[in-house]
Design a protein around this motif. Structure first.
Motif, mmCIF file in Angstrom:
data_model
loop_
_atom_site.group_PDB
_atom_site.id
_atom_site.type_symbol
_atom_site.label_atom_id
_atom_site.label_comp_id
_atom_site.label_asym_id
_atom_site.label_seq_id
_atom_site.Cartn_x
_atom_site.Cartn_y
_atom_site.Cartn_z
ATOM 1 N N MET A 1 0.825 -1.190 0.000
ATOM 2 C CA MET A 1 0.000 0.000 0.000
ATOM 3 C C MET A 1 0.871 1.256 0.000
ATOM 4 S SD MET A 1 -3.158 0.800 2.411
ATOM 5 C CE MET A 1 -3.611 2.437 2.806
ATOM 6 N N GLU A 2 1.955 1.240 0.753
ATOM 7 C CA GLU A 2 2.856 2.398 0.781
ATOM 8 C C GLU A 2 3.421 2.678 -0.599
ATOM 9 O OE1 GLU A 2 5.860 2.649 3.820
ATOM 10 O OE2 GLU A 2 4.552 1.569 5.197
ATOM 11 N N LYS A 3 3.710 1.614 -1.333
ATOM 12 C CA LYS A 3 4.259 1.767 -2.669
ATOM 13 C C LYS A 3 3.277 2.512 -3.574
ATOM 14 C CE LYS A 3 6.918 -1.620 -4.570
ATOM 15 N NZ LYS A 3 7.185 -2.919 -5.217
ATOM 16 N N LYS A 4 1.996 2.188 -3.455
ATOM 17 C CA LYS A 4 0.975 2.850 -4.264
ATOM 18 C C LYS A 4 0.790 4.307 -3.851
ATOM 19 C CE LYS A 4 -1.641 -1.135 -5.743
ATOM 20 N NZ LYS A 4 -1.496 -1.035 -7.170
ATOM 21 N N LEU A 5 0.875 4.596 -2.563
ATOM 22 C CA LEU A 5 0.720 5.969 -2.099
ATOM 23 C C LEU A 5 1.891 6.856 -2.519
ATOM 24 C CD1 LEU A 5 -0.861 5.504 1.421
ATOM 25 C CD2 LEU A 5 -1.932 6.466 -0.609
ATOM 26 N N GLY A 54 -9.201 -1.606 -6.446
ATOM 27 C CA GLY A 54 -9.932 -0.474 -5.881
ATOM 28 C C GLY A 54 -9.015 0.652 -5.455
ATOM 29 N N LEU A 55 -7.916 0.297 -4.814
ATOM 30 C CA LEU A 55 -6.941 1.306 -4.388
ATOM 31 C C LEU A 55 -6.304 1.979 -5.594
ATOM 32 C CD1 LEU A 55 -5.516 2.691 -2.047
ATOM 33 C CD2 LEU A 55 -3.823 0.849 -2.100
ATOM 34 N N SER A 56 -6.001 1.217 -6.609
ATOM 35 C CA SER A 56 -5.410 1.770 -7.823
ATOM 36 C C SER A 56 -6.362 2.760 -8.496
ATOM 37 C CB SER A 56 -5.054 0.638 -8.790
ATOM 38 O OG SER A 56 -4.407 1.151 -9.924
ATOM 39 N N LYS A 57 -7.646 2.402 -8.568
ATOM 40 C CA LYS A 57 -8.647 3.307 -9.150
ATOM 41 C C LYS A 57 -8.746 4.596 -8.331
ATOM 42 C CE LYS A 57 -11.607 -0.365 -10.904
ATOM 43 N NZ LYS A 57 -12.906 -1.033 -10.709
ATOM 44 N N LEU A 58 -8.760 4.447 -7.014
ATOM 45 C CA LEU A 58 -8.842 5.615 -6.135
ATOM 46 C C LEU A 58 -7.648 6.544 -6.358
ATOM 47 C CD1 LEU A 58 -10.423 6.793 -3.535
ATOM 48 C CD2 LEU A 58 -8.397 5.969 -2.359
ATOM 49 N N LEU A 59 -6.452 5.978 -6.456
ATOM 50 C CA LEU A 59 -5.261 6.790 -6.662
ATOM 51 C C LEU A 59 -5.258 7.462 -8.033
ATOM 52 C CD1 LEU A 59 -2.585 4.585 -4.914
ATOM 53 C CD2 LEU A 59 -3.565 6.721 -4.107
ATOM 54 N N ASP A 60 -5.834 6.802 -9.031
ATOM 55 C CA ASP A 60 -5.962 7.432 -10.351
ATOM 56 C C ASP A 60 -6.852 8.667 -10.271
ATOM 57 O OD1 ASP A 60 -4.345 5.521 -11.539
ATOM 58 O OD2 ASP A 60 -6.025 4.331 -12.319
ATOM 59 N N VAL A 61 -7.986 8.541 -9.584
ATOM 60 C CA VAL A 61 -8.909 9.672 -9.434
ATOM 61 C C VAL A 61 -8.264 10.760 -8.586
ATOM 62 C CG1 VAL A 61 -11.156 10.396 -8.532
ATOM 63 C CG2 VAL A 61 -10.951 8.237 -9.772
ATOM 64 N N LEU A 62 -7.572 10.355 -7.528
ATOM 65 C CA LEU A 62 -6.887 11.315 -6.666
ATOM 66 C C LEU A 62 -5.858 12.114 -7.472
ATOM 67 C CD1 LEU A 62 -5.801 10.837 -3.098
ATOM 68 C CD2 LEU A 62 -4.038 11.460 -4.711
ATOM 69 N N ASP A 63 -5.115 11.442 -8.313
ATOM 70 C CA ASP A 63 -4.124 12.083 -9.162
ATOM 71 C C ASP A 63 -4.787 13.106 -10.086
ATOM 72 O OD1 ASP A 63 -1.505 12.422 -10.173
ATOM 73 O OD2 ASP A 63 -1.921 11.042 -11.826
#
Length: 77
Positions: A1-5, A54-63
């Motif tokens: 998870m840290e890697k994705k953040l 789900g986390l990947s999608k969230l980070l895409d939207v966050l970006d």
């Protein structure tokens, strides 16, 4: 998870705080609230049966949100 953040590391100077909440019922529910240093805020919500997807999608939207807010601030200058 840290890697994705770490994907959002570039936005560190633009954000006051970022709150991430992950709930699990039948599927994972991701909620994220961003507060920008210029007073704007954004709330993002996403759900998925797969945690990583789900986390990947969230980070895409966050970006996208961070880039959009940054563009708005650049236009005002």
């Amino acid at each position: 998870m840290e890697k994705k953040l770490k994907r959002t590391k570039y936005a560190e100077e633009r954000l006051v705080d970022l709150t991430l909440c992950i709930k699990r019922d039948k599927k994972f529910v991701f909620e994220c609230t961003l507060n920008f240093r210029w007073g704007a805020s954004a709330h993002i919500e996403n759900d998925d049966y797969d945690f990583a997807a789900g986390l990947s999608k969230l980070l895409d939207v966050l970006d996208q949100k961070v880039k959009k807010e940054n563009d708005k601030m650049q236009e005002k200058k």
